[in-house]
Design an enzyme around this catalytic site. Structure first.
Site, PDB file in Angstrom:
ATOM      1  N   PHE A 239       0.660  -1.282   0.043  1.00 17.33           N
ATOM      2  CA  PHE A 239       0.067   0.097  -0.094  1.00 17.33           C
ATOM      3  C   PHE A 239       0.829   1.340  -0.062  1.00 17.33           C
ATOM      4  CE2 PHE A 239      -3.932  -1.923   1.941  1.00 17.33           C
ATOM      5  CZ  PHE A 239      -4.784  -1.902   0.718  1.00 17.33           C
ATOM      6  N   ASN A 241       3.512   1.770  -1.670  1.00 17.05           N
ATOM      7  CA  ASN A 241       4.269   2.001  -3.039  1.00 17.05           C
ATOM      8  C   ASN A 241       2.798   2.630  -3.653  1.00 17.05           C
ATOM      9  OD1 ASN A 241       5.901  -0.531  -2.053  1.00 17.05           O
ATOM     10  ND2 ASN A 241       6.954   0.488  -4.044  1.00 17.05           N
ATOM     11  N   GLU A 242       1.604   2.021  -3.358  1.00 20.60           N
ATOM     12  CA  GLU A 242       0.735   2.622  -4.268  1.00 20.60           C
ATOM     13  C   GLU A 242       0.231   4.126  -3.770  1.00 20.60           C
ATOM     14  OE1 GLU A 242      -4.383   1.991  -4.165  1.00 20.60           O
ATOM     15  OE2 GLU A 242      -2.902   0.563  -3.290  1.00 20.60           O
ATOM     16  N   ARG A 243       0.413   4.533  -2.492  1.00 18.39           N
ATOM     17  CA  ARG A 243      -0.058   5.804  -2.055  1.00 18.39           C
ATOM     18  C   ARG A 243       1.197   6.966  -2.571  1.00 18.39           C
ATOM     19  NH1 ARG A 243      -2.011   3.072   3.906  1.00 18.39           N
ATOM     20  NH2 ARG A 243      -3.975   2.483   2.715  1.00 18.39           N
ATOM     21  N   ALA A 246       0.627   7.486  -6.197  1.00 15.42           N
ATOM     22  CA  ALA A 246      -0.713   8.354  -6.386  1.00 15.42           C
ATOM     23  C   ALA A 246      -0.154   9.748  -6.224  1.00 15.42           C
ATOM     24  CB  ALA A 246      -1.802   7.842  -5.322  1.00 15.42           C
TER      25      ALA A 246
END
Length: 381
Positions: A239, A241-243, A246
Site C-alpha cells: 500500500f 508504494n501505491e500511495r 498516487a
C-alpha cells in the site's frame, strides 16, 4: 533533490511517449470505457517503464527511485486519469510484493511478463463488505493437499477484465483479525475464475474496473507470495508504494491543470479585462500553485527517505491525504473559472473533476489516512 542529466533525458522520453502513444487515444478510450492494455503495456515494457526499480534478472532496469517519481509525474499529465491509474496497478500495486517476497519460480513465471508488458496484472483486495477495513475480508483459500481452493469475490478491481493474473489477498486460516491472510498469484485462465460484471464508474472511465468471483478455484500452494499467513503485513507494505505513486502522479496532473487554467484566464475577457486580472482569481491560483509546490517537494523528501531505506509510512500517508484534498480543490476551481464551457464534456475540466474525486477514496480514504496518522502521532491507542 538533484536530478541528473540522465533523469532529465528520461523525463523527456516519457513525455514524448505519452504525447505520441497515449494522448491521441484518450477520448476514444474514455468513450469505450477502457483502453487496450495488451496493446499499450508491451510498448511501455519495451521502454523499460514497467519495472524501473526491479531486478534486471526479470527484465527490470535496476533504476533509482527518482525515475519512478519522474515517470509518475509525467503519466499524471495524461488527459484521462484511468490510464495512469491502470499502469500504476501494474507497477506499484500488483507487483511490489511479488518482487520483494516472491519465489524465484513465481518471479520468472509472473513478474517477468508483467515487466515486459506481455502480461497484464491486477490487485484484488477490496470486497463488498470490506474496503478500508482489510482485516474483515472474507474471500477464503482452504488448503487441499498441494493446492489452495479459493472461494469468494472481489470488488472495484482495476484491470479486472483484462488481467492475466491477480495478486489476491485471501484468508488462509481462522486466526483472528489481520492474522491468517496470504497473498496468492491467481492466473485468470483457471476454472472457477469469472468476471461477474464490468462496473460503470463516475470517473476514471478510461480504465476497466470489475467485480470478480472465485468458485472452487484451485491454484498451487507454491503460488503463495512470501510466507503463508503474512499476506496482510505484505499488503500493508505494498500500500505504501501505491500511495507514494498516487502522490507523485497527481503533482503532474495538477500542475498541468493549473497551467491550462492560467492560460485560459489570460485569454478570456469579461467586463473589459482579462479574467486573470481579477485579484481574487489571481490570488486563488497563486494559493493553489503554492500548495502544489509544497506537496511536490514533500514528495521529493519522501523519495529521498525511501532511497535511504527509511520507513516512509508517514510520508506516504500525509502525501496521500493532502494530495487528495488538493486534487478536489484544484479540479473544482479550474471548472469554476472556466464557467459554462468548463461544465461541458468537450472541455477537459469536466473529466478532470470526475477523475480527481477518486484520489480521496482509492488506496485508502481520507478518513483512513487520518486514522493512521492519529496512531502514528500518538493521538490515540
Amino acid at each position: 533533490m538533484m536530478f541528473t542529466e540522465e533523469h532529465i533525458a528520461f523525463r523527456k522520453m516519457v513525455r514524448q511517449f505519452v504525447d505520441k502513444e497515449i494522448q491521441p487515444n484518450v477520448d476514444k478510450w474514455e468513450a469505450d470505457g477502457g483502453f487496450p492494455a495488451h496493446e499499450l503495456f508491451p510498448k511501455l515494457g519495451a521502454l523499460g517503464l514497467l519495472g524501473l526499480e526491479y531486478d534486471s534478472a526479470y527484465g527490470g532496469q535496476d533504476a533509482d527511485h527518482l525515475y519512478t517519481v519522474i515517470l509518475r509525474e509525467e503519466l499524471g499529465r495524461i488527459d484521462a486519469g484511468g490510464v495512469p491509474m491502470s499502469i500504476g496497478v501494474q507497477t506499484d500495486m500488483a507487483t511490489p510484493s511479488l518482487h520483494r517476497f516472491g519465489s524465484e519460480e513465481l518471479k520468472q513465471a509472473y513478474l517477468a511478463p508483467a515487466i515486459a508488458g506481455t502480461a497484464v496484472c491486477s490487485i484484488a483486495v477490496t470486497e463488498a463488505d470490506a474496503g478500508s477495513d482489510v482485516a474483515r475480508l472474507r474471500t477464503r483459500a482452504v488448503r487441499d493437499g498441494d493446492d489452495w481452493v479459493i472461494n469468494g469475490s472481489k470488488l472495484y478491481i482495476t484491470n479486472g477484465t483484462q488481467a492475466d493474473w491477480i495478486c489476491l489477498l485471501a484468508r488462509t486460516s481462522d486466526e483472528p483479525g489481520a492474522k491468517g491472510f496470504s497473498q496468492i498469484v491467481v492466473p485468470t485462465d483457471l476454472p472457477g475464475f469469472a468476471v461477474s460484471r464490468k462496473l460503470d464508474k463516475l470517473g476514471m472511465r478510461s480504465s476497466d474496473t470489475a467485480e470478480l468471483t472465485f468458485t472452487d478455484l484451485r491454484v498451487p500452494v507454491t503460488n503463495t507470495i512470501g510466507e503463508i499467513g503474512r499476506g496482510f503485513q505484505q499488503q500493508m507494505t505494498q500500500f505504501q508504494n501505491e500511495r507514494m505513486s498516487a502522490a507523485y502522479d497527481r503533482v503532474g496532473g495538477l500542475q498541468q491543470a493549473l497551467d491550462r487554467t492560467r492560460d485560459y484566464l489570460k485569454q478570456r475577457t469579461a467586463f473589459g479585462k482579462a479574467l486573470i486580472d481579477n485579484q481574487h482569481v489571481a490570488f486563488r491560483l497563486a494559493e493553489l500553485y503554492a500548495r502544489l509546490d509544497m506537496l511536490r517537494h514533500y514528495n521529493y523528501a519522501c523519495a529521498e527517505a525511501y532511497m535511504r531505506g527509511e520507513d516512509t509510512s508517514r510520508y506516504a500517508t500525509v502525501a496521500k491525504l493532502e494530495i487528495g484534498r488538493l486534487s478536489r480543490e484544484v479540479a473544482a476551481t479550474c471548472l469554476q473559472y472556466h464557467g459554462g464551457i468548463g461544465y461541458m464534456e468537450e472541455t477537459w475540466t469536466a473529466r478532470f473533476l470526475r477523475d480527481m474525486a477518486l484520489t480521496s477514496i482509492g488506496g485508502g480514504a481520507d478518513e483512513v489516512m487520518l486514522q493512521v496518522l492519529t496512531k502514528l502521532d500518538g493521538l490515540h491507542t
